[in-house]
Design an enzyme around this catalytic site. Structure first.
Site, PDB file in Angstrom:
ATOM      1  N   ARG A 174       0.804  -1.221   0.000  1.00 31.22           N
ATOM      2  CA  ARG A 174       0.000   0.000   0.000  1.00 31.22           C
ATOM      3  C   ARG A 174       0.846   1.286   0.000  1.00 31.22           C
ATOM      4  O   ARG A 174       0.393   2.328   0.476  1.00 31.22           O
ATOM      5  CB  ARG A 174      -0.980   0.013   1.177  1.00 31.22           C
ATOM      6  CG  ARG A 174      -1.928  -1.173   1.226  1.00 31.22           C
ATOM      7  CD  ARG A 174      -2.842  -1.230   0.005  1.00 31.22           C
ATOM      8  NE  ARG A 174      -3.691  -2.422   0.059  1.00 31.22           N
ATOM      9  CZ  ARG A 174      -3.437  -3.563  -0.575  1.00 31.22           C
ATOM     10  NH1 ARG A 174      -2.352  -3.671  -1.349  1.00 31.22           N
ATOM     11  NH2 ARG A 174      -4.238  -4.595  -0.462  1.00 31.22           N
ATOM     12  N   SER A 225     -10.526   0.657   3.753  1.00 26.20           N
ATOM     13  CA  SER A 225      -9.840   0.096   4.924  1.00 26.20           C
ATOM     14  C   SER A 225      -9.130   1.198   5.705  1.00 26.20           C
ATOM     15  O   SER A 225      -8.388   1.991   5.134  1.00 26.20           O
ATOM     16  CB  SER A 225      -8.820  -0.954   4.481  1.00 26.20           C
ATOM     17  OG  SER A 225      -9.464  -2.044   3.852  1.00 26.20           O
ATOM     18  N   GLU A 295      -4.049   2.961   7.247  1.00 19.93           N
ATOM     19  CA  GLU A 295      -3.866   2.890   5.791  1.00 19.93           C
ATOM     20  C   GLU A 295      -4.496   4.108   5.148  1.00 19.93           C
ATOM     21  O   GLU A 295      -3.981   4.641   4.164  1.00 19.93           O
ATOM     22  CB  GLU A 295      -4.516   1.613   5.257  1.00 19.93           C
ATOM     23  CG  GLU A 295      -4.435   1.479   3.747  1.00 19.93           C
ATOM     24  CD  GLU A 295      -5.003   0.159   3.248  1.00 19.93           C
ATOM     25  OE1 GLU A 295      -5.758   0.180   2.259  1.00 19.93           O
ATOM     26  OE2 GLU A 295      -4.674  -0.889   3.835  1.00 19.93           O
TER      27      GLU A 295
END
Length: 302
Positions: A174, A225, A295
């Site tokens: 990510r 998320s 995140e």
């Protein structure tokens, strides 16, 4: 600011607004005003926008479709540059595609699947733009952008543009080089796909979409998320076992469907979400001695 807006309007580079609420441009429907909001109508006008920003020494931030983003209630100082409909070009050359940073990732994966090209099935339910997906190496279902990206055309804050190869993007979980080491805007990307069975690809896409619909809170505004998975653990599972699903602060609530999603259950503020994030961090560390890292990207005035 009025003088800057007048100068921008004379440049005819696209949409220009003052004090535009970013709640209108984020998937969680939260965010204060941007001092200056610009949505360039073409790549050329994006370059002109960045030259303008550099000339006036403005702070700036690029956004796409506003997923994976939490904007402060106090908004963002300086200019917000949105990559939208003016930067959503697409060229398909056999199994290689070139696509603009403003293109919807869901729309792209759907279109490409119908052409019998495989590689973007994982993206069928990711509600972001191509630029944002490359920027953060978006992924799902065991794959991510790094698996298909050949190169990305980046506009850096000094106004220079450069093609970065997959290796030069320094992808990891990510993240990419663009988040800290070399801040820039993903103007366009080249993906290498594979020929496949059209019916099988479309079926896999539908399976992925159904899975997301069954396991994620698609019917509430959310940012995706919230936490990175603290491997070998999974954020959603830790939050669920800790009994936090459904816990709320103000208008922000941890989804009862998936523990790693915070939803805007009604007039939530960024402050509500941040308080809820901190509560989760404190609880999980207290119970399991696991440090949770976000995140979702948190930006704007403190």
């Amino acid at each position: 600011m009025d003088v800057l807006i007048q100068e921008l309007e004379k440049m005819n580079i696209g949409k220009v607004k003052r004090n535009e609420l970013l709640a209108h441009h984020t998937t969680i429907k939260i965010g204060g005003p941007a001092d200056l909001f610009i949505e360039p109508s073409s790549v050329e006008n994006l370059i002109a926008t960045m030259e303008f920003i550099k000339k006036h020494k403005l702070n700036w931030r690029a956004i796409g479709r506003g997923s994976n983003l939490l904007v402060s209630d106090k908004g963002i100082e300086g200019a917000v540059v949105k990559l939208g409909s003016g930067i959503n070009h697409l060229e398909v050359n056999g199994t290689e595609i070139l696509v603009g940073g403003g293109y919807s990732l869901v729309s792209l994966s759907t279109l490409i699947s119908r052409k019998g090209l495989s590689g973007l099935e994982f993206a069928s339910g990711i509600p972001g733009s191509v630029g944002g997906a490359v920027y953060m190496n978006a992924g799902a279902h065991g794959s991510d952008i790094s698996k298909i990206l050949t190169k990305a055309h980046i506009l850096f804050e000094d106004g220079t543009m450069e093609w970065l190869s997959n290796e030069e993007m320094s992808f990891s979980y990510r993240t990419s080089i663009l988040q800290k080491e070399r801040p820039g805007i993903v103007v366009e990307a080249v993906f290498q796909l594979k020929e496949g069975d059209r019916e099988a690809i479309v079926a896999q896409m539908q399976k992925n979409k159904d899975y997301r619909k069954d396991t994620q809170p698609w019917n509430y505004p959310c940012a995706g998320s919230i936490f990175r998975n603290p491997l070998p653990n999974y954020a959603g599972k830790l939050i669920e076992v800790a009994g936090l699903k459904g816990f709320s602060i103000g208008g922000a609530k941890i989804s009862e469907l998936h523990g790693n999603f915070i939803v805007n259950a009604g007039n939530a503020t960024a402050g509500d979400v941040l308080s809820l994030i901190q509560h989760v961090k404190d609880t999980i560390y207290s119970l399991y001695q696991v440090k949770m890292e976000t995140e979702v990207e948190i930006i704007g005035r403190k």
